[in-house]
Design a protein around this motif. Structure first.
Motif, mmCIF file in Angstrom:
data_model
loop_
_atom_site.group_PDB
_atom_site.id
_atom_site.type_symbol
_atom_site.label_atom_id
_atom_site.label_comp_id
_atom_site.label_asym_id
_atom_site.label_seq_id
_atom_site.Cartn_x
_atom_site.Cartn_y
_atom_site.Cartn_z
ATOM 1 N N LYS A 1 -10.201 -6.869 -0.928
ATOM 2 C CA LYS A 1 -9.199 -6.347 -1.850
ATOM 3 C C LYS A 1 -9.304 -6.953 -3.235
ATOM 4 O O LYS A 1 -9.072 -6.289 -4.240
ATOM 5 C CB LYS A 1 -7.809 -6.614 -1.270
ATOM 6 C CG LYS A 1 -6.686 -6.001 -2.079
ATOM 7 C CD LYS A 1 -5.355 -6.250 -1.417
ATOM 8 C CE LYS A 1 -4.259 -5.634 -2.267
ATOM 9 N NZ LYS A 1 -3.411 -4.748 -1.572
ATOM 10 N N LYS B 1 -3.437 5.128 -2.581
ATOM 11 C CA LYS B 1 -4.509 6.051 -2.230
ATOM 12 C C LYS B 1 -3.913 7.383 -1.800
ATOM 13 O O LYS B 1 -2.741 7.475 -1.417
ATOM 14 C CB LYS B 1 -5.394 5.469 -1.136
ATOM 15 C CG LYS B 1 -4.725 5.240 0.207
ATOM 16 C CD LYS B 1 -5.716 4.654 1.208
ATOM 17 C CE LYS B 1 -5.102 4.507 2.586
ATOM 18 N NZ LYS B 1 -6.075 3.939 3.557
ATOM 19 N N ASN C 1 -14.693 2.479 2.458
ATOM 20 C CA ASN C 1 -13.560 1.851 1.783
ATOM 21 C C ASN C 1 -14.001 0.731 0.854
ATOM 22 O O ASN C 1 -13.243 0.302 -0.012
ATOM 23 C CB ASN C 1 -12.571 1.306 2.810
ATOM 24 C CG ASN C 1 -11.808 2.406 3.519
ATOM 25 O OD1 ASN C 1 -11.574 3.474 2.961
ATOM 26 N ND2 ASN C 1 -11.433 2.168 4.757
ATOM 27 N N ASN C 2 -15.236 0.245 1.033
ATOM 28 C CA ASN C 2 -15.719 -0.878 0.237
ATOM 29 C C ASN C 2 -16.510 -0.437 -0.999
ATOM 30 O O ASN C 2 -17.097 -1.270 -1.681
ATOM 31 C CB ASN C 2 -16.594 -1.795 1.100
ATOM 32 C CG ASN C 2 -15.808 -2.442 2.206
ATOM 33 O OD1 ASN C 2 -15.714 -1.907 3.304
ATOM 34 N ND2 ASN C 2 -15.206 -3.585 1.929
ATOM 35 N N LYS D 1 -4.800 -6.770 8.233
ATOM 36 C CA LYS D 1 -5.895 -5.849 8.489
ATOM 37 C C LYS D 1 -5.481 -4.391 8.335
ATOM 38 O O LYS D 1 -6.341 -3.514 8.187
ATOM 39 C CB LYS D 1 -6.442 -6.087 9.898
ATOM 40 C CG LYS D 1 -7.090 -7.446 10.088
ATOM 41 C CD LYS D 1 -7.636 -7.600 11.505
ATOM 42 C CE LYS D 1 -8.294 -8.966 11.689
ATOM 43 N NZ LYS D 1 -8.820 -9.142 13.070
ATOM 44 N N SER E 1 -5.529 -1.395 3.238
ATOM 45 C CA SER E 1 -6.837 -1.083 2.687
ATOM 46 C C SER E 1 -7.013 -1.749 1.323
ATOM 47 O O SER E 1 -6.106 -2.410 0.810
ATOM 48 C CB SER E 1 -7.005 0.435 2.546
ATOM 49 O OG SER E 1 -6.082 0.947 1.601
ATOM 50 N N GLU F 1 0.846 -1.198 0.000
ATOM 51 C CA GLU F 1 0.000 0.000 0.000
ATOM 52 C C GLU F 1 0.876 1.241 0.000
ATOM 53 O O GLU F 1 1.803 1.366 0.793
ATOM 54 C CB GLU F 1 -0.922 -0.001 1.219
ATOM 55 C CG GLU F 1 -1.866 1.172 1.270
ATOM 56 C CD GLU F 1 -2.764 1.145 2.494
ATOM 57 O OE1 GLU F 1 -3.492 2.120 2.724
ATOM 58 O OE2 GLU F 1 -2.737 0.129 3.231
ATOM 59 N N LYS G 1 -12.148 8.384 -2.962
ATOM 60 C CA LYS G 1 -12.339 6.931 -2.994
ATOM 61 C C LYS G 1 -12.881 6.434 -4.336
ATOM 62 O O LYS G 1 -13.624 5.460 -4.415
ATOM 63 C CB LYS G 1 -13.238 6.483 -1.854
ATOM 64 C CG LYS G 1 -12.588 6.653 -0.476
ATOM 65 C CD LYS G 1 -13.462 6.085 0.597
ATOM 66 C CE LYS G 1 -12.711 6.011 1.945
ATOM 67 N NZ LYS G 1 -12.171 7.265 2.383
#
Length: 774
Positions: A529, A354, A475-476, A346, A349, A184, A580
């Motif tokens: 992901k 991002k 985030n989803n 966890k 993201s 990330e 996002k």
């Protein structure tokens, strides 16, 4: 009192020791271009055991406390220079390139020495590859600068940018990594001359790989075989050039280039191999064949906690043979490296890259803290000038328009114009002209209201619809959509291939249509992901616009369906630049899609109960030696006899009026020639590039296609007035495609290629006439 005298004496001693140990910085540059020479060999007093090497910026450091007398600088292709240290008046040392190249002499001992060293490098690739470290974090500062390369002396552009760059962008990002595939990048600061948008934030890191240990090295989206991959001795020639010593280690300088007669995407350059783990300390490489774009990459590694880790990455991209060319140079500095920190899955993201919301709002304190060195006068002038005209000419608004066009949208302040609704073509309507609009976030935050209308020039009918969509900040990427459509739909269009844009050429030749009036509710969820979920419920009135009856009944019916589609993309990479908005990057790993649909009889007048299963697998596989293989596997099964509108068709793309290659379809089958309620299709294409045929002026890409299919249809006798076949025996076709036979210059940065293909069907469905199989 004695104590204070002691303190004073100690201070004097410390001051004296520092004053006697002056560290002087020097820089080695090219005599003509004035560009820094990275990885030049520096030896003191002509003693190869006492020396150093310039860093990636051409810098080196001289410890004058050692009372050195001379300094010798050498680099491949340049004249060696020896200077007396007490006579050096300028910290910048210029080297001249050799005016001639010595004839290449084969020295067996040196060749064997180079091979011996490279064998150890290949053997240690796994332990030296940073990707095999269990976990790491670091911060990187990245800068990219664009300059005008060629122009006339009196050119207004050259005069305008005589004291400034055309463009400059900087980015600061934090990266974290957990073995094997969790990565990330969080962009914490970004700026670009003339723009406030973070669009350019990934520019510096998108040209070359993070390290030089993968089998395939991708540079500017082109794949090259790594000279230190297994089997490289069959393709590359290595030459021992020199060696020098640093502390307790030896650094070997090995040049490499492809062997004569070998036809593959190759690199050439110089490797600096440290005897400590036989790891890459420095790499200087460029494609062996530079065409319109000349590109060069440089990487520098540093030993951290017994791991060799990238410290700086540079690239230079130059447009050749152009009146208005450009030169782009990028630098990435990696620091604050922490190896094996405690990270868990966890903590990562969904997005691989991002951007923080305040990334474009960082002040000078932030940039002064993270910049490797201060901006020079030219860079400061560039920002001042470009930022001022960027505000005057609204660069950010223009950039939004360009970004929107990649999404088939023309973005305005309060609404977006859907470009794919302005014009459409298929063989039933011929031309459809219309318009489509969606509200922007200036009107409603996270809610979009849209409508469209279009008129077909052949069927002389209007098509129209509207929708309302909402996004839940998460985030989803949770989305809900409610639609109404009164339009056309091609028969047998399965849930795996519902694309209705210009990217799918198959849409152009569609002519068997149903008129539909549809109410639809759908939701989308980025479950994790690698996994997407899409659920929809629709109620559709279907009117066939062709002669057909099912069970001797005219087919004007209503279908109610609920469908769940899941997509799993292995090692998928996603970029989220602002708000996002996720953008999926191309992947070489498999992508699996599975859809289950259930017909609901007697619910909202639905006429049929059925279960429909659809599966799709696609992958792009890059080989070191034989090009790129693409494959696509489609399969489907329906457990109940249904009208032809709901069955599987459309696998054929043969159309004499539009003779275009349509990937993912059979090229020797006409549309609707075969109908099935269960099927499996396999499409493969292997692009050998120019590996098989390559001459000075003729180097077409050769692509070999092999397609096969099988399908069955139960209760064939209940379908009337519609001519079709069933593929209950294996269907086979093969083809050869030659791309880029004709090349046209494109803006002096590349070429547009044209070619042709030949396909032939054989086996059970071949014709006795050869021409009918072509």
């Amino acid at each position: 009192m004695k104590r204070y005298i002691y303190y004073l004496l100690l201070f004097i001693q410390i001051y004296y020791s520092f004053s006697q140990s002056k560290i002087t910085k020097g820089k080695v540059i090219d005599f003509i271009t004035k560009k820094p020479i990275a990885f030049a060999n520096i030896s003191f007093d002509q003693n190869k055991f006492n020396g150093t090497v310039t860093d990636i910026d051409g810098l080196f450091y001289l410890d004058t406390s050692k009372k050195l007398k001379t300094i010798t600088i050498s680099y491949l292709g340049y004249q060696t220079k020896t200077l007396k240290i007490n006579e050096i008046k300028n910290s910048i040392i210029e080297l001249k390139q050799l005016s001639y190249q010595l004839d290449e002499v084969e020295i067996v001992s040196k060749e064997n020495k180079a091979k011996s060293i490279i064998r150890k490098v290949i053997k240690n690739r796994i332990i030296n590859n940073p990707k095999n470290i269990n976990a790491f974090t670091f911060i990187s500062y990245n800068k990219v600068v664009f300059d005008n390369l060629k122009s006339n002396e009196n050119d207004s552009i050259k005069n305008l940018f005589s004291d400034k760059h055309i463009f400059i962008t900087e980015t600061v990002s934090k990266r974290k990594y957990l073995y094997p595939n969790f990565a990330e990048d969080i962009i914490i600061g970004t700026k670009a001359s003339g723009f406030n948008s973070p669009t350019f934030s990934i520019l510096a890191t998108n040209v070359q790989p993070f390290s030089f240990y993968d089998n395939i090295i991708t540079i500017n989206n082109i794949n090259y075989i790594n000279p230190i991959s297994k089997g490289s001795f069959k393709r590359y020639k290595f030459k021992y050039e020199d060696e020098f010593y640093t502390k307790n280690d030896t650094v070997f300088i090995i040049s490499f280039k492809p062997k004569k007669g070998k036809n593959f995407n190759a690199l050439k350059g110089v490797l600096y191999i440290n005897s400590n783990k036989y790891a890459i300390q420095n790499i200087d490489a460029t494609p062996f064949e530079n065409k319109k774009l000349i590109i060069k990459i440089q990487q520098q590694y540093k030993l951290i906690n017994n791991y060799w880790f990238p410290e700086q990455l540079n690239f230079e991209l130059k447009n050749r043979d152009s009146i208005y060319g450009f030169n782009a140079s990028g630098k990435s500095y990696i620091y604050n490296v922490k190896l094996n920190p405690k990270l868990t899955k966890k903590e990562f993201s969904i997005a691989t890259i991002k951007t923080n919301k305040d990334a474009t709002k960082k002040d000078s304190t932030f940039w002064n803290l993270h910049r490797h060195k201060k901006l020079n006068k030219t860079e400061r002038t560039t920002y001042k000038f470009m930022d001022s005209i960027g505000k005057i000419y609204h660069f950010d608004n223009k950039l939004k328009i360009v970004n929107g066009m990649f999404e088939n949208k023309l973005k305005f302040k309060y609404f977006n114009l859907d470009l794919d609704k302005l014009f459409w073509y298929n063989k039933y309507e011929h031309y459809r002209f219309g318009a489509g609009f969606h509200t922007s976030e200036k009107i409603l935050k996270n809610i979009s209201i849209g409508t469209f209308a279009g008129y077909g020039t052949k069927d002389k009918k209007w098509k129209y619809g509207f929708e309302i969509a909402t996004k839940i900040p998460s985030n989803n990427q949770i989305e809900f959509t409610l639609q109404y459509r009164n339009t056309l739909r091609e028969i047998g269009k399965n849930n795996m291939d519902k694309s209705t844009n210009f990217k799918d050429l198959r849409n152009f030749i569609a002519y068997k249509m149903d008129k539909i009036e549809q109410y639809k509710f759908s939701s989308f969820l980025k479950f994790s992901k690698n996994i997407d979920w899409k659920i929809h419920f629709d109620n559709t009135n279907i009117l066939p616009l062709y002669d057909y009856s099912f069970n001797n009944e005219q087919q004007n019916f209503t279908n109610t369906e609920v469908s769940v589609k899941t997509t799993y993309a292995l090692h998928e990479k996603i970029v989220s630049l602002v708000d996002k908005q996720y953008v999926k990057l191309p992947t070489n790993f498999p992508v699996f899609s599975f859809t289950f649909s259930r017909g609901l009889k007697n619910i909202l007048n639905g006429k049929y109960n059925y279960n429909k299963y659809e599966l799709s697998v696609t992958q792009r596989f890059v080989s070191k030696t034989i090009g790129v293989l693409n494959y696509k596997i489609n399969a489907g099964y329906i457990d109940t006899p249904l009208p032809i509108s709901l069955l599987f068709t459309g696998n054929g793309s043969l159309d004499k009026d539009i003779p275009l290659i349509m990937n993912g379809y059979f090229q020797t089958i006409s549309p609707y020639q075969f109908v099935s309620d269960s099927f499996i299709n396999i499409f493969t294409s292997h692009n050998f590039g120019s590996l098989l045929l390559k001459a000075k002026y003729f180097a077409p890409e050769i692509i070999l296609h092999n397609n096969l299919g099988y399908g069955t249809l139960s209760n064939k006798e209940i379908h009337h007035e519609f001519s079709f076949k069933t593929m209950d025996k294996l269907f086979l076709e093969t083809g050869i495609e030659l791309q880029n036979i004709i090349k046209l210059n494109y803006l002096n940065i590349g070429t547009l290629g044209f070619g042709f293909a030949f396909f032939y069907k054989y086996g059970f469905y071949s014709s006795s006439k050869i021409k009918d199989n072509m």
